[in-house]
Design a protein around this motif. Sequence first.
Motif, PDB file in Angstrom:
ATOM      1  N   SER A 113       0.819  -1.221   0.000  1.00 55.48           N
ATOM      2  CA  SER A 113       0.000   0.000   0.000  1.00 55.48           C
ATOM      3  C   SER A 113       0.852   1.270   0.000  1.00 55.48           C
ATOM      4  CB  SER A 113      -0.914   0.016   1.230  1.00 55.48           C
ATOM      5  OG  SER A 113      -0.171   0.264   2.414  1.00 55.48           O
ATOM      6  N   GLY A 114       2.101   1.156   0.435  1.00 55.75           N
ATOM      7  CA  GLY A 114       2.952   2.337   0.568  1.00 55.75           C
ATOM      8  C   GLY A 114       2.835   3.006   1.926  1.00 55.75           C
ATOM      9  N   TYR A 115       2.036   2.422   2.831  1.00 54.25           N
ATOM     10  CA  TYR A 115       1.820   3.022   4.152  1.00 54.25           C
ATOM     11  C   TYR A 115       2.543   2.265   5.257  1.00 54.25           C
ATOM     12  CZ  TYR A 115      -2.096   5.321   1.741  1.00 54.25           C
ATOM     13  OH  TYR A 115      -2.862   6.038   0.863  1.00 54.25           O
ATOM     14  N   ALA A 116       3.408   1.332   4.910  1.00 57.16           N
ATOM     15  CA  ALA A 116       4.033   0.478   5.925  1.00 57.16           C
ATOM     16  C   ALA A 116       4.779   1.285   6.985  1.00 57.16           C
ATOM     17  CB  ALA A 116       4.985  -0.517   5.263  1.00 57.16           C
ATOM     18  N   ASP A 117       5.382   2.412   6.576  1.00 57.77           N
ATOM     19  CA  ASP A 117       6.130   3.215   7.542  1.00 57.77           C
ATOM     20  C   ASP A 117       5.222   4.006   8.474  1.00 57.77           C
ATOM     21  OD1 ASP A 117       5.243   4.784   5.407  1.00 57.77           O
ATOM     22  OD2 ASP A 117       6.862   6.256   5.664  1.00 57.77           O
ATOM     23  N   LYS A 118       3.924   4.038   8.165  1.00 60.97           N
ATOM     24  CA  LYS A 118       2.962   4.775   8.996  1.00 60.97           C
ATOM     25  C   LYS A 118       2.078   3.859   9.835  1.00 60.97           C
ATOM     26  CE  LYS A 118       2.537   8.779   5.891  1.00 60.97           C
ATOM     27  NZ  LYS A 118       1.593   9.639   5.162  1.00 60.97           N
ATOM     28  N   ILE A 119       2.113   2.564   9.554  1.00 52.09           N
ATOM     29  CA  ILE A 119       1.250   1.617  10.262  1.00 52.09           C
ATOM     30  C   ILE A 119       2.093   0.767  11.200  1.00 52.09           C
ATOM     31  CG2 ILE A 119      -0.362  -0.311  10.052  1.00 52.09           C
ATOM     32  CD1 ILE A 119      -1.115   0.706   7.286  1.00 52.09           C
ATOM     33  N   LYS A 120       1.788   0.831  12.486  1.00 52.51           N
ATOM     34  CA  LYS A 120       2.475   0.015  13.482  1.00 52.51           C
ATOM     35  C   LYS A 120       1.496  -1.038  13.997  1.00 52.51           C
ATOM     36  CE  LYS A 120       5.608   3.732  14.895  1.00 52.51           C
ATOM     37  NZ  LYS A 120       6.726   3.163  14.141  1.00 52.51           N
ATOM     38  N   MET A 121       1.780  -2.300  13.680  1.00 54.67           N
ATOM     39  CA  MET A 121       0.886  -3.383  14.079  1.00 54.67           C
ATOM     40  C   MET A 121       1.356  -4.002  15.385  1.00 54.67           C
ATOM     41  SD  MET A 121      -0.426  -6.649  11.845  1.00 54.67           S
ATOM     42  CE  MET A 121      -1.725  -7.722  12.515  1.00 54.67           C
ATOM     43  N   HIS A 122       0.420  -4.213  16.296  1.00 57.92           N
ATOM     44  CA  HIS A 122       0.701  -4.816  17.590  1.00 57.92           C
ATOM     45  C   HIS A 122      -0.119  -6.093  17.727  1.00 57.92           C
ATOM     46  CE1 HIS A 122       2.387  -0.867  18.931  1.00 57.92           C
ATOM     47  NE2 HIS A 122       1.395  -0.384  18.177  1.00 57.92           N
ATOM     48  N   ILE A 123       0.524  -7.163  18.170  1.00 55.99           N
ATOM     49  CA  ILE A 123      -0.173  -8.417  18.410  1.00 55.99           C
ATOM     50  C   ILE A 123      -0.346  -8.597  19.916  1.00 55.99           C
ATOM     51  CG2 ILE A 123      -0.107 -10.926  18.168  1.00 55.99           C
ATOM     52  CD1 ILE A 123      -0.534  -9.472  15.531  1.00 55.99           C
ATOM     53  N   GLY A 124      -1.578  -8.794  20.352  1.00 63.27           N
ATOM     54  CA  GLY A 124      -1.845  -8.978  21.771  1.00 63.27           C
ATOM     55  C   GLY A 124      -3.263  -8.588  22.108  1.00 63.27           C
ATOM     56  N   LYS A 125      -3.584  -8.609  23.386  1.00 66.64           N
ATOM     57  CA  LYS A 125      -4.916  -8.222  23.840  1.00 66.64           C
ATOM     58  C   LYS A 125      -5.054  -6.701  23.744  1.00 66.64           C
ATOM     59  CE  LYS A 125      -5.488 -12.155  26.953  1.00 66.64           C
ATOM     60  NZ  LYS A 125      -5.720 -12.596  28.350  1.00 66.64           N
ATOM     61  N   ALA A 126      -6.155  -6.265  23.163  1.00 65.61           N
ATOM     62  CA  ALA A 126      -6.334  -4.838  22.882  1.00 65.61           C
ATOM     63  C   ALA A 126      -6.187  -3.980  24.133  1.00 65.61           C
ATOM     64  CB  ALA A 126      -7.703  -4.610  22.233  1.00 65.61           C
ATOM     65  N   ALA A 127      -6.809  -4.401  25.234  1.00 62.08           N
ATOM     66  CA  ALA A 127      -6.772  -3.583  26.451  1.00 62.08           C
ATOM     67  C   ALA A 127      -5.351  -3.427  26.972  1.00 62.08           C
ATOM     68  CB  ALA A 127      -7.666  -4.208  27.513  1.00 62.08           C
ATOM     69  N   GLU A 128      -4.560  -4.494  26.889  1.00 58.48           N
ATOM     70  CA  GLU A 128      -3.186  -4.441  27.401  1.00 58.48           C
ATOM     71  C   GLU A 128      -2.291  -3.599  26.503  1.00 58.48           C
ATOM     72  OE1 GLU A 128      -1.879  -8.453  27.847  1.00 58.48           O
ATOM     73  OE2 GLU A 128      -3.355  -8.934  29.406  1.00 58.48           O
ATOM     74  N   VAL A 129      -2.389  -3.803  25.204  1.00 53.19           N
ATOM     75  CA  VAL A 129      -1.544  -3.041  24.274  1.00 53.19           C
ATOM     76  C   VAL A 129      -1.915  -1.560  24.310  1.00 53.19           C
ATOM     77  CG1 VAL A 129      -0.860  -2.731  21.873  1.00 53.19           C
ATOM     78  CG2 VAL A 129      -1.206  -5.038  22.777  1.00 53.19           C
ATOM     79  N   MET A 130      -3.204  -1.292  24.320  1.00 51.32           N
ATOM     80  CA  MET A 130      -3.670   0.095  24.290  1.00 51.32           C
ATOM     81  C   MET A 130      -3.120   0.901  25.465  1.00 51.32           C
ATOM     82  SD  MET A 130      -7.592   1.476  24.600  1.00 51.32           S
ATOM     83  CE  MET A 130      -8.149  -0.159  24.154  1.00 51.32           C
ATOM     84  N   THR A 131      -3.157   0.314  26.653  1.00 48.37           N
ATOM     85  CA  THR A 131      -2.703   1.047  27.828  1.00 48.37           C
ATOM     86  C   THR A 131      -1.195   1.271  27.821  1.00 48.37           C
ATOM     87  OG1 THR A 131      -2.644  -1.044  29.057  1.00 48.37           O
ATOM     88  CG2 THR A 131      -4.619   0.304  29.282  1.00 48.37           C
ATOM     89  N   SER A 132      -0.469   0.493  27.032  1.00 48.46           N
ATOM     90  CA  SER A 132       0.992   0.655  26.956  1.00 48.46           C
ATOM     91  C   SER A 132       1.419   1.735  25.969  1.00 48.46           C
ATOM     92  CB  SER A 132       1.642  -0.676  26.553  1.00 48.46           C
ATOM     93  OG  SER A 132       1.408  -0.974  25.189  1.00 48.46           O
ATOM     94  N   LEU A 133       0.500   2.225  25.171  1.00 46.74           N
ATOM     95  CA  LEU A 133       0.832   3.212  24.142  1.00 46.74           C
ATOM     96  C   LEU A 133       0.819   4.620  24.739  1.00 46.74           C
ATOM     97  CD1 LEU A 133      -1.304   1.863  21.143  1.00 46.74           C
ATOM     98  CD2 LEU A 133       1.157   1.549  21.532  1.00 46.74           C
ATOM     99  N   ASP A 134       1.933   5.314  24.621  1.00 48.26           N
ATOM    100  CA  ASP A 134       2.038   6.677  25.143  1.00 48.26           C
ATOM    101  C   ASP A 134       1.714   7.653  24.020  1.00 48.26           C
ATOM    102  OD1 ASP A 134       2.554   8.851  26.750  1.00 48.26           O
ATOM    103  OD2 ASP A 134       4.736   8.750  26.502  1.00 48.26           O
ATOM    104  N   GLU A 135       0.454   7.730  23.680  1.00 49.40           N
ATOM    105  CA  GLU A 135      -0.006   8.563  22.563  1.00 49.40           C
ATOM    106  C   GLU A 135      -1.329   9.228  22.919  1.00 49.40           C
ATOM    107  OE1 GLU A 135       1.565   9.142  19.824  1.00 49.40           O
ATOM    108  OE2 GLU A 135       2.598   7.362  19.039  1.00 49.40           O
ATOM    109  N   MET A 136      -1.598  10.361  22.270  1.00 51.37           N
ATOM    110  CA  MET A 136      -2.930  10.964  22.270  1.00 51.37           C
ATOM    111  C   MET A 136      -3.469  10.818  20.858  1.00 51.37           C
ATOM    112  SD  MET A 136      -3.964  12.064  25.205  1.00 51.37           S
ATOM    113  CE  MET A 136      -5.277  13.219  24.780  1.00 51.37           C
ATOM    114  N   PHE A 137      -4.673  10.286  20.734  1.00 49.27           N
ATOM    115  CA  PHE A 137      -5.211   9.959  19.422  1.00 49.27           C
ATOM    116  C   PHE A 137      -6.260  10.967  18.963  1.00 49.27           C
ATOM    117  CE2 PHE A 137      -3.607   5.962  21.137  1.00 49.27           C
ATOM    118  CZ  PHE A 137      -2.816   5.543  20.081  1.00 49.27           C
TER     119      PHE A 137
END
Length: 212
Positions: free
Chosen positions: A104-128
């Motif tokens: 797609s050409g977006y690989a450098d903009k897409i970060k894929m995480h494998i795991g339980k959504a609640a656990e991964v989400m809380t580990s992300l230091d971002e404002m969306f």
Amino acid sequence: MELLPAVEAFAEKYTSAESPLLYKLNRETHLKVELPHMLSGHVQGKFLEMVSHMLRPRRILELGTYTGYSAICLAAGLPDDGVLHTIDINEELETLCHQYFEASGYADKIKMHIGKAAEVMTSLDEMFDLVFIDADKAGYVHYYDLVWEKLRPGGFILADNVLYHGQVLQPENEQGSQAKAMIRFCEKVLADDRAEQVLLTIRDGILLIRKK
């Protein structure tokens, strides 16, 4: 109810066509992957892409990657410094997703995480700026609570499948657990005076929520 397939076909006819890459991903998903109805598909995918272009979000969070179709659509509106974090529990689809992200050409903009959504989400230091919830339906209420503090004021949440194949319209004693979970989620958002929302009847229903 008989009108619905005709309406969907009409909507597809007058919606800009899928890109060749998305068409290929759509076909491969239906041919090789279990539960292909989970794919966003043509009309909903274009809607997600349009929303992303309108908002020009710098940070997007997606809960539920599946085969990556919706992530590619959402990534289309990211600015040069934009990033989309997408989370899925199924590691078996990771290789397929990365294959299409690269194409797609977006690989450098897409970060894929494998795991339980609640656990991964809380580990992300971002404002969306934009969040797309399309994970396990029983978890929507919990995901909404977790993501709220990570959503900037004026940011948007898109929650998929809130009509759940029309089961939400059936009498309560005929509703499955997933439909009941969608109703609980919609009731929670409706009662939240920090938010305003509109339920869109696109595909299987999308609840569009704005953080005031």
